[in-house]
Design a protein around this motif. Structure first.
Motif, PDB file in Angstrom:
ATOM      1  N   ARG A   1       0.831  -1.204   0.000  1.00  0.00           N
ATOM      2  CA  ARG A   1       0.000   0.000   0.000  1.00  0.00           C
ATOM      3  C   ARG A   1       0.864   1.251   0.000  1.00  0.00           C
ATOM      4  N   ARG A   2       1.933   1.232   0.771  1.00  0.00           N
ATOM      5  CA  ARG A   2       2.835   2.379   0.857  1.00  0.00           C
ATOM      6  C   ARG A   2       3.485   2.681  -0.493  1.00  0.00           C
ATOM      7  N   SER A   3       3.910   1.621  -1.183  1.00  0.00           N
ATOM      8  CA  SER A   3       4.602   1.815  -2.460  1.00  0.00           C
ATOM      9  C   SER A   3       3.654   2.099  -3.613  1.00  0.00           C
ATOM     10  N   SER A   4       2.364   1.815  -3.410  1.00  0.00           N
ATOM     11  CA  SER A   4       1.412   2.003  -4.506  1.00  0.00           C
ATOM     12  C   SER A   4       0.382   3.097  -4.210  1.00  0.00           C
ATOM     13  N   LEU A   5       0.724   4.006  -3.320  1.00  0.00           N
ATOM     14  CA  LEU A   5      -0.177   5.137  -3.069  1.00  0.00           C
ATOM     15  C   LEU A   5      -0.432   5.887  -4.373  1.00  0.00           C
TER      16      LEU A   5
ATOM     17  N   GLU B   1       2.990   8.521   6.620  1.00  0.00           N
ATOM     18  CA  GLU B   1       3.207   8.614   8.070  1.00  0.00           C
ATOM     19  C   GLU B   1       2.271   7.668   8.813  1.00  0.00           C
ATOM     20  N   GLY B   2       1.008   7.630   8.374  1.00  0.00           N
ATOM     21  CA  GLY B   2       0.050   6.740   9.013  1.00  0.00           C
ATOM     22  C   GLY B   2       0.410   5.278   8.813  1.00  0.00           C
ATOM     23  N   ILE B   3       0.826   4.931   7.592  1.00  0.00           N
ATOM     24  CA  ILE B   3       1.214   3.552   7.294  1.00  0.00           C
ATOM     25  C   ILE B   3       2.455   3.157   8.087  1.00  0.00           C
ATOM     26  N   ASP B   4       3.427   4.076   8.120  1.00  0.00           N
ATOM     27  CA  ASP B   4       4.669   3.790   8.850  1.00  0.00           C
ATOM     28  C   ASP B   4       4.399   3.572  10.338  1.00  0.00           C
ATOM     29  N   ALA B   5       3.466   4.339  10.871  1.00  0.00           N
ATOM     30  CA  ALA B   5       3.133   4.187  12.283  1.00  0.00           C
ATOM     31  C   ALA B   5       2.530   2.800  12.547  1.00  0.00           C
ATOM     32  N   GLU B   6       1.651   2.368  11.629  1.00  0.00           N
ATOM     33  CA  GLU B   6       1.048   1.042  11.787  1.00  0.00           C
ATOM     34  C   GLU B   6       2.086  -0.053  11.612  1.00  0.00           C
TER      35      GLU B   6
END
Length: 247
Positions: free
Chosen positions: A27-31, A158-163
């Motif tokens: 998900r992070r890489s395909s935003l 930031e939200g993804i990294d936190a999770e």
């Protein structure tokens, strides 16, 4: 290989976390903002190139206009001097008067031609200036859009990294509780099997490859002691038995 049933069950918890972490990484890489920013970067580069070309044209026409106006001024000054000589009465020779009058007329035509050149250059310069202004506005708009997209990307990241950070801590805790040899096998299989090293046996079906075990395979699993680490005959993943395995 043998491992306590509880340790084998923890592999399912570990696998669930690994699947979620993989999903988050994807998900992070395909935003969508990544593709949006890439397109905006191309637009920015193109607009900058066009703007530089327009600015160069405006600068060139500005110099051309200055030169053309200087030419007009030189002809005007020369015509003025000739007119003063004519008006002063200093020239008395009929032939000289005729030549002077002819030169004044020629200079008038030359001045008219040069003034037409000035007007043409001014029009081209004005067009270039308008183009510069238009491209500047378009570039500013694209850059503003890019900044907004970058802010959205950063917020989502930031939200993804936190999770991811939270799940990684949970994973470390669970992994630490799994016997080293069992964990090593799981990690090896996970690398080989598209991120899935352990799967639940549910209703006689391996949830790793989604194939149902045949009667022979089921009998072998039934007969295996609870602490035996069994493997799916089809996908070779660790097959974790639960109360819902249908044995």
């Amino acid at each position: 290989m043998n491992a306590a049933p509880a340790d084998q069950l923890r592999l399912l918890d570990l696998q669930a976390l690994d699947v979620r972490l993989s999903q988050l990484d994807h998900r992070r890489s395909s935003l969508p903002e990544h593709a949006e920013l890439e397109a905006l970067a191309k637009d920015t580069t193109q607009l900058r190139d066009l703007l530089v070309a327009a600015q160069t044209e405006e600068s060139d026409t500005a110099r051309e206009q200055t030169k053309a106006e200087q030419d007009v001024d030189q002809v005007r000054q020369r015509a003025g001097r000739d007119q003063q000589r004519l008006d002063s009465g200093a020239v008395t020779s009929p032939k000289d008067l005729e030549n002077l009058q002819r030169e004044i007329a020629s200079l008038a035509r030359r001045q008219g031609d040069l003034e037409d050149v000035v007007l043409d250059v001014m029009e081209r310069r004005e067009s270039a200036q308008e183009r510069v202004a238009e491209l500047t506005d378009r570039l500013s708009a694209v850059q503003a859009t890019a900044e907004e997209a970058a802010a959205r990307r950063d917020a989502a990241t930031e939200g993804i990294d936190a999770e991811i950070a939270g799940l990684t801590k949970d994973r470390e805790a669970i992994a630490a509780s799994v016997p080293a040899d069992l964990l090593k096998l799981y990690e090896k299989l996970r690398t080989q099997q598209d991120g899935v090293g352990a799967a639940r046996l549910y209703q006689r079906r391996c949830e790793g490859c989604q194939l149902e075990l045949n009667i022979t395979e089921l009998n072998e699993v039934r007969a295996a002691p609870a602490d035996t680490v069994v493997r799916c005959e089809n996908c070779r993943r660790i097959l974790v038995r639960t109360s819902e395995s249908g044995l």
